[in-house]
Design a protein around this motif. Structure first.
Motif, PDB file in Angstrom:
ATOM      1  N   MET A 175       0.976  -1.310   0.096  1.00 55.36           N
ATOM      2  CA  MET A 175      -0.002  -0.113  -0.057  1.00 55.36           C
ATOM      3  C   MET A 175       0.881   1.306   0.058  1.00 55.36           C
ATOM      4  N   ALA A 176       1.990   1.223   0.689  1.00 52.75           N
ATOM      5  CA  ALA A 176       2.857   2.428   0.768  1.00 52.75           C
ATOM      6  C   ALA A 176       3.186   2.790  -0.667  1.00 52.75           C
ATOM      7  N   GLN A 177       3.670   1.792  -1.644  1.00 55.44           N
ATOM      8  CA  GLN A 177       4.017   2.116  -2.968  1.00 55.44           C
ATOM      9  C   GLN A 177       2.941   3.165  -3.523  1.00 55.44           C
ATOM     10  N   ALA A 178       1.832   2.574  -3.371  1.00 55.16           N
ATOM     11  CA  ALA A 178       0.613   3.137  -4.182  1.00 55.16           C
ATOM     12  C   ALA A 178       0.274   4.617  -3.561  1.00 55.16           C
ATOM     13  N   THR A 201       3.445   6.921  -4.916  1.00 57.48           N
ATOM     14  CA  THR A 201       3.294   7.161  -6.591  1.00 57.48           C
ATOM     15  C   THR A 201       2.100   7.810  -7.081  1.00 57.48           C
ATOM     16  N   GLY A 202       0.928   7.721  -6.304  1.00 63.63           N
ATOM     17  CA  GLY A 202      -0.510   8.423  -6.359  1.00 63.63           C
ATOM     18  C   GLY A 202      -0.755   7.863  -7.916  1.00 63.63           C
ATOM     19  N   SER A 203      -1.587   8.692  -8.487  1.00 64.27           N
ATOM     20  CA  SER A 203      -2.484   8.491  -9.839  1.00 64.27           C
ATOM     21  C   SER A 203      -1.422   7.856 -10.893  1.00 64.27           C
ATOM     22  N   ALA A 204      -0.219   8.411 -10.776  1.00 65.88           N
ATOM     23  CA  ALA A 204       0.443   8.154 -12.098  1.00 65.88           C
ATOM     24  C   ALA A 204       1.006   6.702 -12.114  1.00 65.88           C
ATOM     25  N   ALA A 205       1.092   6.102 -10.933  1.00 63.25           N
ATOM     26  CA  ALA A 205       1.109   4.486 -10.997  1.00 63.25           C
ATOM     27  C   ALA A 205      -0.232   3.856 -11.814  1.00 63.25           C
ATOM     28  N   ARG A 261     -10.158  -0.894  -3.379  1.00 63.06           N
ATOM     29  CA  ARG A 261      -9.069  -0.723  -2.752  1.00 63.06           C
ATOM     30  C   ARG A 261      -7.829  -0.980  -3.793  1.00 63.06           C
ATOM     31  N   PHE A 262      -6.668  -0.603  -3.771  1.00 57.38           N
ATOM     32  CA  PHE A 262      -5.699  -0.858  -4.678  1.00 57.38           C
ATOM     33  C   PHE A 262      -4.500  -0.967  -3.985  1.00 57.38           C
ATOM     34  N   ARG A 263      -3.670  -2.066  -4.775  1.00 55.42           N
ATOM     35  CA  ARG A 263      -2.168  -2.145  -4.265  1.00 55.42           C
ATOM     36  C   ARG A 263      -1.328  -2.288  -5.543  1.00 55.42           C
ATOM     37  N   GLU A 275      -8.064   8.298  -3.341  1.00 56.50           N
ATOM     38  CA  GLU A 275      -7.773   9.038  -2.001  1.00 56.50           C
ATOM     39  C   GLU A 275      -7.168   7.856  -1.069  1.00 56.50           C
ATOM     40  N   GLY A 276      -5.958   8.216  -0.906  1.00 57.56           N
ATOM     41  CA  GLY A 276      -5.203   7.121  -0.049  1.00 57.56           C
ATOM     42  C   GLY A 276      -5.072   5.584  -0.924  1.00 57.56           C
ATOM     43  N   ASP A 277      -5.450   4.538  -0.485  1.00 55.87           N
ATOM     44  CA  ASP A 277      -5.394   3.357  -1.280  1.00 55.87           C
ATOM     45  C   ASP A 277      -6.862   3.109  -2.007  1.00 55.87           C
ATOM     46  N   LEU A 278      -7.544   4.037  -1.976  1.00 54.54           N
ATOM     47  CA  LEU A 278      -8.913   3.674  -2.798  1.00 54.54           C
ATOM     48  C   LEU A 278      -9.014   4.498  -4.013  1.00 54.54           C
TER      49      LEU A 278
END
Length: 148
Positions: free
Chosen positions: A1-4, A7-11, A114-116, A90-93
């Motif tokens: 989750m930290a990586q997501a 890097t935000g939306s660019a990832a 939720r995304f990772r 927003e965060g990991d959502l």
């Protein structure tokens, strides 16, 4: 989750190919693959904040003719999930703001996931909700790989 989060939306930008789709019934704990063991599909997040998702059961039968019979049309529809709209994070959502969908009950809704991200892999998990295919309360887990 930290990586997501870092890097935000660019990832998320780009096209992702579906690898697996598993649904868990919250009442029974039973896990199923509603779109088969090898589902097909793509998910795209663009820089202009538009998105689309399409999931199909790869083992759907082609209709006997160009124009499907009613029974063939129902079978094809039952092996499909597709929608498009805009997206935000927003965060990991990640929120999918649905503008159009295969099932009009989703049009105008916000679908939260939720995304990772792990390397070239994207993992999405739905929040507990009533499944539009089975009608049961469930959580779905989808694994995607980045299309290079």
């Amino acid at each position: 989750m930290a990586q997501a989060r870092q890097t935000g939306s660019a990832a998320l930008l780009g096209t992702w190919k579906l690898q697996s789709f598993t649904t868990e019934d919250l009442d029974t704990g039973e896990k199923t693959e509603l779109f088969g063991s090898q589902p097909g599909g793509y998910l795209n997040y663009s820089a202009d904040k538009r998105m689309y998702a399409i999931v199909v059961d790869k083992h759907r039968n082609a209709p006997a003719d160009l124009v499907p019979t009613d029974a063939e049309r129902i079978a094809l529809f039952n092996g499909l999930c597709a929608y498009a709209g805009t997206w935000s994070i927003e965060g990991d959502l990640v929120s999918h703001h649905v503008d159009t969908s295969w099932n009009e009950s989703w049009t105008g809704t916000i679908q939260l996931r939720r995304f990772r991200i792990d390397g070239n892999n994207l993992y999405l998990t739905t929040l507990p909700a009533r499944n539009p295919v089975t009608g049961k309360e469930c959580i779905s887990a989808l694994a995607w790989v980045k299309v290079e």
